[in-house]
Design a protein around this motif. Structure first.
Motif, mmCIF file in Angstrom:
data_model
loop_
_atom_site.group_PDB
_atom_site.id
_atom_site.type_symbol
_atom_site.label_atom_id
_atom_site.label_comp_id
_atom_site.label_asym_id
_atom_site.label_seq_id
_atom_site.Cartn_x
_atom_site.Cartn_y
_atom_site.Cartn_z
ATOM 1 N N GLU A 70 -17.748 -9.966 21.874
ATOM 2 C CA GLU A 70 -19.101 -10.386 21.919
ATOM 3 C C GLU A 70 -19.643 -10.309 23.204
ATOM 4 O O GLU A 70 -19.256 -10.927 24.131
ATOM 5 C CB GLU A 70 -18.748 -12.127 21.838
ATOM 6 N N ALA A 73 -22.031 -13.289 26.091
ATOM 7 C CA ALA A 73 -21.427 -14.256 25.372
ATOM 8 C C ALA A 73 -21.850 -15.652 25.681
ATOM 9 O O ALA A 73 -21.790 -16.681 25.046
ATOM 10 C CB ALA A 73 -20.093 -14.074 25.461
ATOM 11 N N ALA A 79 -17.473 -17.360 20.024
ATOM 12 C CA ALA A 79 -16.203 -16.983 19.942
ATOM 13 C C ALA A 79 -15.184 -18.277 19.436
ATOM 14 O O ALA A 79 -14.194 -17.793 18.726
ATOM 15 C CB ALA A 79 -15.621 -16.444 21.426
ATOM 16 N N VAL A 91 -10.899 -12.519 20.464
ATOM 17 C CA VAL A 91 -12.402 -12.404 20.923
ATOM 18 C C VAL A 91 -12.464 -11.924 22.322
ATOM 19 O O VAL A 91 -11.799 -12.661 23.134
ATOM 20 C CB VAL A 91 -13.202 -13.533 20.379
ATOM 21 N N CYS A 93 -14.906 -11.689 25.232
ATOM 22 C CA CYS A 93 -16.302 -12.290 25.617
ATOM 23 C C CYS A 93 -16.731 -11.527 26.770
ATOM 24 O O CYS A 93 -15.979 -11.303 27.658
ATOM 25 C CB CYS A 93 -16.379 -13.753 26.036
ATOM 26 N N VAL A 141 -20.079 -8.391 17.878
ATOM 27 C CA VAL A 141 -20.856 -9.620 17.167
ATOM 28 C C VAL A 141 -21.745 -10.204 18.209
ATOM 29 O O VAL A 141 -20.968 -10.584 19.475
ATOM 30 C CB VAL A 141 -19.823 -10.751 16.695
ATOM 31 N N SER A 142 -23.009 -10.086 18.106
ATOM 32 C CA SER A 142 -23.933 -10.608 19.390
ATOM 33 C C SER A 142 -24.996 -11.420 18.708
ATOM 34 O O SER A 142 -25.720 -11.098 17.725
ATOM 35 C CB SER A 142 -24.524 -9.413 20.152
#
Length: 243
Positions: A70, A73, A79, A91, A93, A141-142
């Motif tokens: 991520e 983050a 997360a 995850v 970050c 994933v953002s």
């Protein structure tokens, strides 16, 4: 859902009642209750709803992905939801620095879910200075990477041939990218789909379409989805998977 007001200690009871009656998602209520009681006055309502919505959508499209990165983050709440939705997940970050609220949030939720301390890790990296490195097993994933940082997510996905869940924000429609000697990688050449800013001047929809078409041209299957507009007007989500 889009309230900028902060969660307060008294909200914990409301979340508990909503969980009992089934008025709201169980996990959303559990996390909301823990944060309200343990970290009052530090996290806006909007961020709670947004992180839950994006994590749920990512989990729906990529339920078997156990390793996620991520970027940008922020407080790290996304997360937290990603791991709680699948407790086998890890995850990573990444942000230019880990803010104080991220440390406070981690301490708060780890009291309720101790395993989060081992499944969420942080690193400090400035994406304006170097391209995001993505492991072969990682999903990107953002949520709300501002302006050109959303283009950096696309660049990182394409260069590493990795899947992507992206919620862009802060579309730059009057582009200005002056010389920055301290950011040698920050140039229009990095994002050819923006046509050195001409794409941006045509507005949000054109920027969005250019990003999607670039990914498709690079061999990605792209799906458009969205989170609830009551949370944010910038609710479009790009779901991209290497074909």
């Amino acid at each position: 859902m889009n309230s900028r007001n902060y969660l307060q200690a008294g909200d914990a009871r409301s979340f508990s009642l909503s969980e009992q009656t089934g008025d709201a998602d169980q996990l959303l209520c559990q996390v909301g209750s823990v944060i309200s009681a343990g970290l009052p006055g530090r996290l806006p309502w909007k961020e709670l709803f947004e992180a839950h919505a994006v994590a749920s959508l990512a989990n729906r499209y990529f339920p078997s992905h156990l390793n996620i990165v991520e970027p940008c983050a922020g407080c790290g709440l996304l997360a937290v939801f990603l791991v709680l939705l699948n407790r086998r997940r890890h995850v990573r970050c990444s942000d230019k620095q880990r803010p104080r609220i991220a440390r406070e949030l981690a301490q708060c939720v780890e009291k309720e879910w101790p395993f989060l301390a081992h499944q969420i890790r942080w690193e400090e990296a400035d994406l304006r200075k170097s391209t995001l490195t993505v492991a072969p097993s990682e999903l990107i994933v953002s949520c709300h990477a501002c302006s050109f940082l959303s283009d950096e997510m696309i660049l990182a996905a394409e260069q590493n041939r990795r899947p992507l869940v992206l919620v862009p924000c802060c579309y730059e429609t009057q582009p200005n990218l002056p010389d920055r000697p301290w950011l040698p990688n920050w140039s229009w050449k990095r994002w050819p789909w923006l046509l050195e800013g001409e794409t941006n001047r045509l507005g949000r929809s054109t920027i969005h379409t250019a990003r999607v078409e670039f990914l498709k041209a690079k061999g990605y299957d792209v799906v458009m989805d969205e989170i609830d507009r009551q949370i944010t007007e910038m609710n479009r989500v790009i779901i991209a998977r290497p074909a």
